[in-house]
Design a protein around this motif. Sequence first.
Motif, PDB file in Angstrom:
ATOM      1  N   THR A 165       0.673  -0.952  -0.025  1.00 20.17           N
ATOM      2  CA  THR A 165       0.306   0.098  -0.082  1.00 20.17           C
ATOM      3  C   THR A 165       0.739   1.648  -0.084  1.00 20.17           C
ATOM      4  O   THR A 165       0.770   2.476  -0.245  1.00 20.17           O
ATOM      5  N   GLY A 167       4.026   1.547  -2.039  1.00 20.21           N
ATOM      6  CA  GLY A 167       4.332   1.599  -3.315  1.00 20.21           C
ATOM      7  C   GLY A 167       5.119   1.071  -3.733  1.00 20.21           C
ATOM      8  O   GLY A 167       5.700   0.933  -4.968  1.00 20.21           O
TER       9      GLY A 167
ATOM     10  N   ILE B   7     -15.842   6.358 -18.010  1.00 24.00           N
ATOM     11  CA  ILE B   7     -14.335   6.350 -17.144  1.00 24.00           C
ATOM     12  C   ILE B   7     -13.371   5.970 -18.220  1.00 24.00           C
ATOM     13  O   ILE B   7     -13.622   5.248 -19.093  1.00 24.00           O
ATOM     14  N   ASP B   8     -12.457   6.403 -18.007  1.00 25.98           N
ATOM     15  CA  ASP B   8     -10.882   6.430 -18.862  1.00 25.98           C
ATOM     16  C   ASP B   8     -10.491   4.488 -18.681  1.00 25.98           C
ATOM     17  O   ASP B   8     -10.582   4.191 -17.703  1.00 25.98           O
ATOM     18  N   GLU B  14      -1.228  -1.432 -16.270  1.00 29.00           N
ATOM     19  CA  GLU B  14      -1.806  -1.029 -15.497  1.00 29.00           C
ATOM     20  C   GLU B  14      -2.982  -2.471 -15.212  1.00 29.00           C
ATOM     21  O   GLU B  14      -3.559  -2.274 -14.398  1.00 29.00           O
ATOM     22  N   ALA B  16      -2.235  -5.707 -15.113  1.00 28.72           N
ATOM     23  CA  ALA B  16      -1.624  -6.959 -14.510  1.00 28.72           C
ATOM     24  C   ALA B  16      -2.537  -6.710 -12.959  1.00 28.72           C
ATOM     25  O   ALA B  16      -2.835  -6.356 -12.808  1.00 28.72           O
ATOM     26  N   ALA B  18      -3.811  -7.698  -8.808  1.00 34.52           N
ATOM     27  CA  ALA B  18      -3.019  -7.305  -7.590  1.00 34.52           C
ATOM     28  C   ALA B  18      -1.975  -8.392  -7.495  1.00 34.52           C
ATOM     29  O   ALA B  18      -1.980  -9.418  -7.849  1.00 34.52           O
ATOM     30  N   ARG B  19      -0.679  -7.782  -6.501  1.00 34.25           N
ATOM     31  CA  ARG B  19       0.291  -8.640  -6.303  1.00 34.25           C
ATOM     32  C   ARG B  19       0.718  -9.340  -7.720  1.00 34.25           C
ATOM     33  O   ARG B  19       0.701 -10.796  -8.026  1.00 34.25           O
TER      34      ARG B  19
ATOM     35  N   LYS C   7     -19.164  -0.612  -7.652  1.00 40.01           N
ATOM     36  CA  LYS C   7     -20.951  -1.072  -8.376  1.00 40.01           C
ATOM     37  C   LYS C   7     -20.518  -1.832  -8.568  1.00 40.01           C
ATOM     38  O   LYS C   7     -19.388  -2.786  -9.336  1.00 40.01           O
ATOM     39  N   GLY C  51      -7.110  -2.986  -2.769  1.00 42.47           N
ATOM     40  CA  GLY C  51      -5.857  -3.557  -3.760  1.00 42.47           C
ATOM     41  C   GLY C  51      -5.309  -4.812  -3.358  1.00 42.47           C
ATOM     42  O   GLY C  51      -4.431  -5.253  -4.555  1.00 42.47           O
ATOM     43  N   THR C  61     -14.089   2.780  -8.521  1.00 41.99           N
ATOM     44  CA  THR C  61     -13.940   3.741  -9.546  1.00 41.99           C
ATOM     45  C   THR C  61     -13.261   5.783  -8.692  1.00 41.99           C
ATOM     46  O   THR C  61     -13.609   4.963  -7.567  1.00 41.99           O
ATOM     47  N   LYS C  64     -12.432   9.454 -12.089  1.00 44.23           N
ATOM     48  CA  LYS C  64     -13.209   9.028 -13.576  1.00 44.23           C
ATOM     49  C   LYS C  64     -12.172   7.275 -13.904  1.00 44.23           C
ATOM     50  O   LYS C  64     -12.499   7.381 -14.438  1.00 44.23           O
ATOM     51  N   ARG C  65     -11.629   7.785 -13.226  1.00 46.21           N
ATOM     52  CA  ARG C  65     -10.498   6.669 -13.541  1.00 46.21           C
ATOM     53  C   ARG C  65     -11.388   5.401 -12.267  1.00 46.21           C
ATOM     54  O   ARG C  65     -11.175   5.277 -12.059  1.00 46.21           O
ATOM     55  N   ASN C  66     -10.998   3.861 -14.057  1.00 41.46           N
ATOM     56  CA  ASN C  66     -11.169   2.970 -13.215  1.00 41.46           C
ATOM     57  C   ASN C  66     -10.107   2.046 -12.841  1.00 41.46           C
ATOM     58  O   ASN C  66      -9.236   2.185 -13.229  1.00 41.46           O
ATOM     59  N   ASP C  69      -8.216  -2.945 -11.530  1.00 41.44           N
ATOM     60  CA  ASP C  69      -7.480  -3.682 -11.998  1.00 41.44           C
ATOM     61  C   ASP C  69      -5.989  -3.068 -11.729  1.00 41.44           C
ATOM     62  O   ASP C  69      -4.547  -3.521 -11.898  1.00 41.44           O
ATOM     63  N   LEU C  70      -6.211  -1.583 -10.944  1.00 39.92           N
ATOM     64  CA  LEU C  70      -4.222  -1.303 -10.311  1.00 39.92           C
ATOM     65  C   LEU C  70      -4.069  -2.130  -9.162  1.00 39.92           C
ATOM     66  O   LEU C  70      -4.638  -2.132  -8.214  1.00 39.92           O
ATOM     67  N   PRO C  71      -2.948  -2.232  -9.298  1.00 42.29           N
ATOM     68  CA  PRO C  71      -1.991  -3.049  -7.851  1.00 42.29           C
ATOM     69  C   PRO C  71      -2.293  -2.174  -6.772  1.00 42.29           C
ATOM     70  O   PRO C  71      -2.048  -1.024  -6.768  1.00 42.29           O
ATOM     71  N   LYS C  74       0.262   0.060  -7.469  1.00 33.43           N
ATOM     72  CA  LYS C  74       0.682   1.476  -7.846  1.00 33.43           C
ATOM     73  C   LYS C  74      -1.157   2.867  -7.442  1.00 33.43           C
ATOM     74  O   LYS C  74      -0.936   3.921  -7.549  1.00 33.43           O
ATOM     75  N   LYS C  76      -1.375   2.905  -4.431  1.00 29.17           N
ATOM     76  CA  LYS C  76      -1.091   3.606  -2.860  1.00 29.17           C
ATOM     77  C   LYS C  76      -1.826   4.583  -2.326  1.00 29.17           C
ATOM     78  O   LYS C  76      -1.686   5.378  -1.884  1.00 29.17           O
TER      79      LYS C  76
END
Lengths: 266, 327, 354
Positions: A165, A167, B7-8, B14, B16, B18-19, C7, C51, C61, C64-66, C69-71, C74, C76
Motif C-alpha cells: 500500500t 508503493g 470512465i477512462d 496497469e 496486471a 494485484a500482486r 459498483k 488493491g 473507480t 473518473k479513473r477505473n 485492476d490497479l495493483p 500503484k 498507493k
Amino acid sequence: MMRGIGHIYMALSAIVLALPIVVVCGAALNGGRTMTFPPREPTLARFGEFFIYETVWTNALGNSLIVAFGAATLAVLLAWPIAYLLWSTGSRLSQVLAGLGSLPFAVPPIVFGVGLGFFWGFTGGLGEIWAGVVSHAILLMALPLVTISIGLRAIDRAHLDAAATMGATEAVTFRTVVLPQTVPYTISGFFFVLVLSFNEFIVMFFVSASSYATVTLQIFNSLRNGYTPTMAVAAITFIVVSVLVFSAVARWGDLPRLMGADQSRN
Amino acid sequence: MSVADGIDPPLGEETAPARAPFRWSRVLPWGLTALIALFCVVPFLLVIAISFGRKIEGAAWVWDFTFENYQRFFVGTLWPDEVTFLYLQQLGYSFWYAVIASILAVITALPFTLALTRLSRRAQAAWLVFILSSLSLSEVFIVMGWDILLSNNSGLPALFKSTGLTDWLKAVGWFDTLREWGLANPRNVKFKTSEFATILTMSYLVWPYSVILLYPALSRLDPSLSEAARTMGAGNLTVLRTVTLPSVRLPLFGTTLLLFVFLLGTYVAITVFADPSKHTTAVAIYSNVRGANLNAPFGATQAVILLVSASVCLVLGHTLNRWSEAR
Amino acid sequence: MSGLVLKGITKRFGGTLAVEQADLTFEEGALTALLGPSGCGKTTLLRMIAGLEAPSTGSITLGKRNITDLPAHKRKFGMVFQSFALFPHLNVRENVAYSLTISGASKTAAAEKASTLLDLVQLSAMGDRRIGELSGGQRQRVAIARALAQEPDVFLLDEPMSALDAKLREEMQVELRLLQQRLGITTIVVTHDQREAMTMADSIVVMSNGRVEQVGSPQDIYHRPENAFVADFIGKANFFDGVAEAGGIRVGDQTLVSKSKFHAGYQVRVAIRPERAALDDAEGPNRLPATITFVRDLGPHREYHLDTAIGPMVVEYAIGEGARPMKTGDHVEVRLPPDALHVFPHPTAAMAAE
C-alpha cells in the motif's frame, strides 16, 4: 524437589557429555606419540605441529576451511529460492523441492557418499575440491532450508500488505522487508552448514578419492595407524570453533526459536 | 453500464492483477527443479542402477541388469546349493546396535530435555550452545575420546586397576560375570572390543540429537495441563506418567526412529569398538566401494538395502511427528 | 479527483461469498466507517479498495479513473493495519519515510517529510526509537504517519483501535477525527465498535454476512434503522415478534398501536430502544403492566429489567430523569410510544421473500 532432581540430572548429563571431550583435550598435551590420559610429559608442541609445521595438517586445515565456507555459501544460495518459493506460493512443486533438498541429510550419509562417488566419477569431479564443496552444500542444504523457512514464517504477512500500500512492488518488498528481517536466520543456516561441514568426513571420503583431505578426513584415514596427540589438537580446534559459532548464533539470533521452542512463552 | 462508459480505460501497464509475480518466477522453479534433481536424486538413482551391475574379476565393473547381488545379499552366491546369511547378519547387527543405542539415547535425553524446557530463555540458549557444539562434533573425535577412555592401557580399565576396583570386583565375584559378558580378560576389565562400548559410543553420538529433536515438542507442552493434574491431587510421578508421557508419546517414537536411521550409517564407532565378526552393513559398503574388496555393484546393493530400510523408518517417523503436531 | 465509487463488488473465496454486490460511494474528504460484526466482510471490502485483493466481479473507480485492476502498489492508498505492521528492522523515522525512500526520493527530502509527519502525530522526539521501544498508542501514531507520508488519495484504517486499551481508544478516536478533518482526506475506517464508528464517521456503512445492510449518517443509522439487524447491532433494542394487523401489531395476546406499513397477516419484528420506552403516568396507547425483575445502576444511567405480557424488556433512564426510584419486584406500567416502535419484516419472513 522435582526441580532439584532435574538440575542434578542435567549436571550429570553434562559431565558424561563433556567426558570424552575433556579426555581428548587433555590428550593433546601428551609429549610422546601415544594418546594417554592423563597426559605424560605435558607440552604445547602439538599445537605448533598442527597449525604451523606439519604440512599434512596445515593443508588439511586449509581444505577444511575452503570446503566449509564454500559449502555454507552455496547451501544458503540454494536454500533461499526454495524456502522463498515454499513460503510465497506453498505450491506442490515447492514442497517436493524442499523434500528432495532435505533427502541427502536425512538418509545415512554413507549411502549418499557412495552415490556422489559414482556421480562425480561419471561427471569428472571426482577428487576435485570444488566437487567436495558442492557435495557438502547439497548434503547440508537442509539446514539453511529449515532456518530460512522459520525466518520467513516469522514475518507478519501484514508487513507485505503494508509495503504494497506504500508503493512497493514485490521485488522492492523482498529487498526492503523480507530480506532484512530474515538476515539472522540466513546467518544461522550458514553457520550450521559451516560447522557440520567442518566435521563431516564420510561423504568427503567418497568424493575426494584420496586426492586431498580435510582435517576430519585426514584423521579418518589414519584411523588404522592409531591416534596421535596432534589429532587431539584438531579436535580442540573444532570444539572451540563450534562453541564460538553457536554462541554467536545464540547472541544475535533466537536460538530457542530456531530449535522450535514455543513462542508464546518467554 | 452507463456510468462505466464515461470512465477512462486503465493504462496498459496497469492491467496486471494485484500482486504481480516476479518476471523470473516462471523460470526459477524449473531451474531449481533441474538442480535438485541432478544433485539430490541422480546420485541415489546411480546407486540403485549400479546395484544391478556386475563385477569383472580382476577389473572394475560393468553395467548390467542382474539380481546376483541381491541374491548374494539375502542367501549367498552359491544358493540354492549352499545358503549363507553373512550379509543379512551384518544388516541384523546394523539394526541391533542402532535400535538399542537410539532407545537408550531417547530415554536418557527425555528427562534432560524436560528439565531444559523449564529453565529461563537465556539459560536454555546457553545449554543449547553446549548441546549443539557436542552434536556437531565429528564422529572421529567422539570415537577418539571414548577410545582413550575405554582402551586397555589407559582410561577406565587403568583407573579400575589403580583404585583397586578390579580387585574388589574379583573379591565380590562379579568379575566372573563381567568375563561372561565379554567385558573382562583374566587380569582386568576390558571394554574393547565389546558390544557395550559400541552401543555406548553410538548412543553418545546421537544423544545431543535426541535433545534437539525432543526440544520443540516438550517446550510446547502446556504447563497448565500438569498444573491441572496437580490440583486434582496427582503427585509428580503420577503427572509424569498420566499427563506428560502420553502427550509426548508420538514425538518420542518419531525421534527414536530418526536416530535409528542416523545410526544405521555409523562407521567409525563400529570399526573401532565392535568385533570384526559383528561388523555392520555400513562397514561392508565401505570395504566394497573403496576398501579391500572393490566390488562396487555389491556395495551399491547393500547401500540400496540400507537406503530402503532408512526410508521406511523416515516416512514412518515423519508421519508420526506430523500427527503429533496436528494434535 | 473526487469520490471513490464501488459498483457491484463481489468477492468469493472458493465457495464462500465474502462480499456480495456492494454498491457504495465514498464522498471526497469524508470519513466513512465500515461497521459490522467480525466475519461480515468489511475487512475484505477494505482490502479490495486497497488493491490487496482482487474483486471477483464489479468495478472500483476513483474520480473518473477505473482502478479495479490497479495493483496495490500503484494505488498507493495509505493503510493502517490492525497489527500496525510497523517494520521492526527500521526505526520510527525510517518507517515513516519508507514510501518516499523506495520511490527514490532524496534522503533529505524523505527525512524532512518524516519529521513533518512526526510533528503532526506529536512524536517529534521519537524519530530514532526502535519500534520495540514504543507503546501501543505511539505505534498507532507511527502507523498513521507512515500511511500519510505518501499523500494518499484515500486513507484506509483496518480496526485501528483494537490494539489499544479502552481509555486510550476514546482519546485516539477524537484525535484521529480531528486530524482527518484538518487534512480533508477521504478516509475509510473498518471497525466492529459502534461507538467508534459514531464518534468518528460522517457516514456509516453497516454490513453483515457480506452484505451492506444500511448506509447513512450516525443519527440515521441509530434513529432510523432500516432492518432488525441494524437496530440490534447499533445500540440496544428490545425485540418482539408479532403479526401485522390493521392499525397495529399483534404480539402474543396484546395489540400494539403502530404506524405499520405492512399488510395484515405479515410476520414482523418490533424493536424499541430502551431509552424510548417509559415508566411514567403520561397518557397514551400501548400501556402494558410489568414487573421489575432487576435494577442495574450504571452511574450515568439506570436500567430496569421488566417482565411483561409480551416478553422481557429493558428500560433505561438517565440519572435525574424518571422521578421516583423503583426496586425489584415493583408492579408498574410501561408505555411504548407508537412513534418509537420500529417495525421490520421478521428475518425468516424477509429471507423467504427474497
